[in-house]
Design a protein around this motif. Structure first.
Motif, short mmCIF file in Angstrom:
data_model
loop_
_atom_site.label_atom_id
_atom_site.label_comp_id
_atom_site.label_asym_id
_atom_site.label_seq_id
_atom_site.Cartn_x
_atom_site.Cartn_y
_atom_site.Cartn_z
N GLY A 71 62.20 126.49 110.57
CA GLY A 71 60.91 126.24 109.95
C GLY A 71 60.88 124.96 109.15
O GLY A 71 59.94 124.70 108.40
N ARG A 72 61.90 124.12 109.30
CA ARG A 72 61.95 122.87 108.54
C ARG A 72 62.61 121.79 109.37
O ARG A 72 63.62 122.01 110.02
CB ARG A 72 62.72 123.07 107.24
N ILE A 73 62.00 120.60 109.33
CA ILE A 73 62.58 119.43 109.97
C ILE A 73 63.40 118.68 108.92
O ILE A 73 62.91 118.38 107.84
CB ILE A 73 61.50 118.49 110.53
N PHE B 61 57.06 127.64 106.24
CA PHE B 61 57.60 126.33 106.53
C PHE B 61 57.72 125.54 105.23
O PHE B 61 56.94 125.76 104.30
CB PHE B 61 56.69 125.53 107.47
N VAL B 62 58.64 124.60 105.19
CA VAL B 62 58.73 123.63 104.11
C VAL B 62 58.67 122.24 104.74
O VAL B 62 59.44 121.94 105.66
CB VAL B 62 60.04 123.78 103.30
N SER B 63 57.73 121.42 104.28
CA SER B 63 57.57 120.10 104.89
C SER B 63 57.01 119.12 103.87
O SER B 63 56.51 119.50 102.81
CB SER B 63 56.66 120.18 106.12
N GLU C 215 52.60 128.78 104.34
CA GLU C 215 52.65 130.01 105.13
C GLU C 215 51.43 130.05 106.03
O GLU C 215 50.32 129.69 105.61
CB GLU C 215 52.67 131.26 104.25
N GLY C 216 51.63 130.47 107.28
CA GLY C 216 50.51 130.55 108.20
C GLY C 216 50.97 130.81 109.62
O GLY C 216 52.09 131.29 109.85
N LEU C 217 50.11 130.49 110.55
CA LEU C 217 50.37 130.71 111.97
C LEU C 217 50.88 129.43 112.60
O LEU C 217 50.20 128.40 112.56
CB LEU C 217 49.08 131.15 112.67
#
Length: 220
Positions: free
Chosen positions: A29-31, A92-94, A110-112
Motif C-alpha cells: 500500500g506504499r510506494i 495507503f500512505v503516500s 483509506e478508501g477503495l
C-alpha cells in the motif's frame, strides 16, 4: 489439471493483473522512493495541506453522495455510500505534490483502490482513458494506466478521520505519482473512454499528464 475451456476469456484487465502479480505489486500500500528522489524538482515541503479549488465547494453529504461508473465498461456501477463502503477498503500512505510547488509527505488514506474498482466495472478492451467528474463541475483526464497505479484510490478518509468537505469529502481520487490536480475532489463519476478527453485545467494550458518528476506542469 485446469480445463482451459472453462477459463474466462483473456482481457486487458486479466493481462494487467498477471503483470501486477509478476511484479509483486500491491503488497504494502506504499510506494517507496529513495529519499534523494522523493521530492520532485521545483517542489518545497509543507506540513500544512493548502486548500485549492475552483472557488465553489459543493455541499454533498455522505447520505446524498452517489458514484456513477460508466462508459466503455462491461459492468456499469451506481453506488451510494453504503454500497461503496461495502467494497474492500484499503489503507495507503503516500505523498502529495501540487503544481503550485508544495509537497506534503506521509498522508494516510483509506478508501477503495482503483484496481478494485477496475475489477468491479471491467473496462472494455478499447478503454484506454478515464475522465473524473466532480460535483462542482470539475473534470480531469487520466490514462487508464495512471488511474490503475498500485497506490491510487478513491479516498474517504485522511489521517484516520473522514475527509473534510474542503479537501474533497465525502470521496476524492488520490493518484500520488501525478500532480494533485489530477486527483479530483468531490468525486461524482468515473467515465471510461476509448479516446482521450482533456479536462478543465488541461484545456487551459496545464500538461495533459502531469508527472511531477518530469516537471510536466504546463503544456508546451
Amino acid at each position: 489439471m485446469v480445463d482451459e475451456s472453462k477459463l474466462p476469456p483473456e482481457s486487458k484487465l486479466t493481462r494487467s493483473k498477471a503483470r501486477w502479480a509478476r511484479e509483486g505489486k500491491f503488497l504494502t500500500g506504499r510506494i517507496v522512493r529513495p529519499e534523494d528522489q522523493r521530492l520532485p524538482p521545483g517542489q518545497h515541503l509543507t506540513r500544512d495541506w493548502p486548500v485549492l479549488d475552483l472557488g465553489l465547494t459543493p455541499e454533498i453529504s455522505r447520505e446524498r453522495w452517489r458514484l456513477d461508473v460508466y462508459g466503455a465498461v462491461e459492468n456499469p456501477l451506481f453506488w451510494d455510500m453504503p454500497a461503496f463502503l461495502a467494497q474492500q477498503q484499503r489503507q495507503f500512505v503516500s505523498d502529495i505534490h501540487c503544481v503550485t510547488t508544495w509537497s506534503r509527505y506521509d498522508n494516510q488514506w483509506e478508501g477503495l483502490a482503483t484496481r478494485e474498482l477496475l475489477a468491479a466495472c471491467r473496462p472494455r478492451e478499447k478503454a484506454d482513458f478515464v475522465v473524473l467528474h466532480s460535483y462542482d463541475g470539475y473534470t480531469t483526464n487520466l490514462a487508464l494506466e495512471d488511474f490503475a497505479a498500485e497506490d491510487a484510490l478513491l479516498a474517504h478518509s485522511w489521517s484516520g478521520a473522514p475527509l473534510t468537505q474542503e479537501h474533497g469529502g465525502p470521496v476524492r481520487v488520490v493518484v500520488p505519482h501525478l500532480y494533485f490536480w489530477k486527483s479530483a475532489k468531490w468525486l461524482k463519476a468515473v467515465e471510461f473512454l476509448d479516446q482521450d478527453s482533456p479536462g478543465y485545467w488541461e484545456v487551459r494550458g496545464y500538461h495533459n499528464r502531469g508527472d511531477p518528476w518530469a516537471e510536466q506542469r504546463y503544456s508546451d
